[in-house]
Write an enzyme that holds these catalytic residues in place. Sequence first.
Site, PDB file in Angstrom:
ATOM      1  N   ASP A   7       1.149  -1.048   0.033  1.00  0.00           N
ATOM      2  CA  ASP A   7       0.066  -0.087  -0.225  1.00  0.00           C
ATOM      3  C   ASP A   7       0.988   1.255  -0.100  1.00  0.00           C
ATOM      4  O   ASP A   7       2.196   1.180   0.276  1.00  0.00           O
ATOM      5  CB  ASP A   7      -0.918   0.161   1.278  1.00  0.00           C
ATOM      6  CG  ASP A   7      -1.889   1.083   1.045  1.00  0.00           C
ATOM      7  OD1 ASP A   7      -2.884   1.000   0.395  1.00  0.00           O
ATOM      8  OD2 ASP A   7      -1.933   2.278   1.566  1.00  0.00           O
ATOM      9  N   SER A   8       0.342   2.261  -0.452  1.00  0.00           N
ATOM     10  CA  SER A   8       1.033   3.593  -0.450  1.00  0.00           C
ATOM     11  C   SER A   8       1.495   4.025   1.170  1.00  0.00           C
ATOM     12  O   SER A   8       2.309   4.837   1.304  1.00  0.00           O
ATOM     13  CB  SER A   8       0.180   4.679  -1.038  1.00  0.00           C
ATOM     14  OG  SER A   8      -0.877   4.807  -0.276  1.00  0.00           O
ATOM     15  N   CYS A  70      -3.881  -1.369  -2.866  1.00  0.00           N
ATOM     16  CA  CYS A  70      -4.050   0.204  -2.867  1.00  0.00           C
ATOM     17  C   CYS A  70      -4.813   0.519  -4.276  1.00  0.00           C
ATOM     18  O   CYS A  70      -4.194  -0.024  -5.201  1.00  0.00           O
ATOM     19  CB  CYS A  70      -2.714   0.901  -2.882  1.00  0.00           C
ATOM     20  SG  CYS A  70      -2.504   2.391  -3.145  1.00  0.00           S
ATOM     21  N   GLU A 162      -3.444   9.430   7.634  1.00  0.00           N
ATOM     22  CA  GLU A 162      -1.794   9.118   7.768  1.00  0.00           C
ATOM     23  C   GLU A 162      -1.453   9.818   8.884  1.00  0.00           C
ATOM     24  O   GLU A 162      -0.501   9.568   9.598  1.00  0.00           O
ATOM     25  CB  GLU A 162      -1.170   9.468   6.408  1.00  0.00           C
ATOM     26  CG  GLU A 162      -1.556   8.526   5.240  1.00  0.00           C
ATOM     27  CD  GLU A 162      -0.686   7.117   5.604  1.00  0.00           C
ATOM     28  OE1 GLU A 162       0.768   7.231   5.833  1.00  0.00           O
ATOM     29  OE2 GLU A 162      -1.263   6.185   5.173  1.00  0.00           O
ATOM     30  N   CYS A 194     -10.833   3.019  -1.680  1.00  0.00           N
ATOM     31  CA  CYS A 194      -9.662   3.113  -1.078  1.00  0.00           C
ATOM     32  C   CYS A 194      -9.285   2.351   0.301  1.00  0.00           C
ATOM     33  O   CYS A 194     -10.318   2.471   1.005  1.00  0.00           O
ATOM     34  CB  CYS A 194      -9.377   4.746  -0.968  1.00  0.00           C
ATOM     35  SG  CYS A 194      -7.974   5.059   0.122  1.00  0.00           S
ATOM     36  N   HIS A 196      -7.720   3.039   2.918  1.00  0.00           N
ATOM     37  CA  HIS A 196      -7.916   3.839   4.046  1.00  0.00           C
ATOM     38  C   HIS A 196      -9.187   4.113   4.521  1.00  0.00           C
ATOM     39  O   HIS A 196      -9.480   4.032   5.905  1.00  0.00           O
ATOM     40  CB  HIS A 196      -7.271   5.100   3.644  1.00  0.00           C
ATOM     41  CG  HIS A 196      -5.669   5.232   3.714  1.00  0.00           C
ATOM     42  ND1 HIS A 196      -5.045   4.673   2.640  1.00  0.00           N
ATOM     43  CD2 HIS A 196      -4.687   5.620   4.612  1.00  0.00           C
ATOM     44  CE1 HIS A 196      -3.756   4.973   2.599  1.00  0.00           C
ATOM     45  NE2 HIS A 196      -3.600   5.482   4.022  1.00  0.00           N
TER      46      HIS A 196
HETATM   47  N1  DGL Z   1      -4.980   3.623   0.146  1.00  0.00           N
HETATM   48  C1  DGL Z   1      -4.671   3.789  -1.415  1.00  0.00           C
HETATM   49  C2  DGL Z   1      -5.734   3.476  -1.930  1.00  0.00           C
HETATM   50  O1  DGL Z   1      -6.614   2.413  -1.771  1.00  0.00           O
HETATM   51  C3  DGL Z   1      -4.009   4.949  -1.389  1.00  0.00           C
HETATM   52  C4  DGL Z   1      -4.106   6.205  -0.843  1.00  0.00           C
HETATM   53  C5  DGL Z   1      -3.289   7.574  -1.261  1.00  0.00           C
HETATM   54  O2  DGL Z   1      -2.043   7.044  -1.078  1.00  0.00           O
HETATM   55  O3  DGL Z   1      -3.769   8.422  -1.944  1.00  0.00           O
HETATM   56  O4  DGL Z   1      -6.402   4.223  -2.914  1.00  0.00           O
END
Ligand code: DGL
Length: 269
Positions: A7-8, A70, A162, A194, A196
Amino acid sequence: MAVGIFDSGLGGLTVLDAAQKRLPDVDFLYYGDNARAPYGVRDAEDVYQLTKAAVHDMWDKGCDLVILACNTASAAALRRMQEGGLPQGKRVLGVFVPLIEALTERQWGDNSPPREVEVKHVALFATPATVASRAFQRELAFRAIGVDVEAQACGGVVDAIEDGDMILAEALVRSHVDALKRKMPHPQAAILGCTHYPLMEQTFQEALGPEVKVFSQGSLVADSLSDYLTRHPDMYGSGAGGFYTTGNPGRVSDRATQFLRREITFQAA
Ligand code: DGL
């Protein structure tokens, strides 16, 4: 033996957590590119280059299979990496398809032609880069017809998560849901596109109302991974599991421990 989860940043921990519960005997190598998060505000080329570099690092650490947990990376890099050719014995998979298969009530890997499905009005919440890619709509069109998708780019939510600022994240989620409802007053289903966002699932559900079915990826991806590993028992990899970050390991460990409510220790990637 370890399966890679990329993941990012911290969001992929929602997928890791579900995968560990579903597959308790499998080791996982988690890799967060926290130094460069968020990806969602970057352009597609940038996300592709960053994702490719991280996945190669994970393959070098002994993973054979890497899940791009991600959506932003799945949208910008997955197809391009797969089409560009992968090293012998290495695989990379994304998170869109399991979600769309659940939404359209398909069996894992059912590649039959698109058909009419029950759900007609779908709200998609995702990062600006994922929304701009239209990857969700493209994958959906392979499987379903007559589904109206309204996408809402949820600027700021990933940064707030984050940073551990959950009060700001909550306020932003409510305002993004309001904006979506102005465009589509009565969605039947909402996709948290996403990784997150499951950390804010309750806020999404409250703001959308109880009649909206909220789909979040953790358990869907875990189920489809379990099915994949049963069909491909040679993809468990050779390296050890663990948690790696390109960011500050102490800071990232603290946030991860707070999110998963168990001790997580990251090391430098
Ligand atoms: N969590 C990631 C996603 O599912 C990316 C969030 C990000 O780094 O902007 O899109």
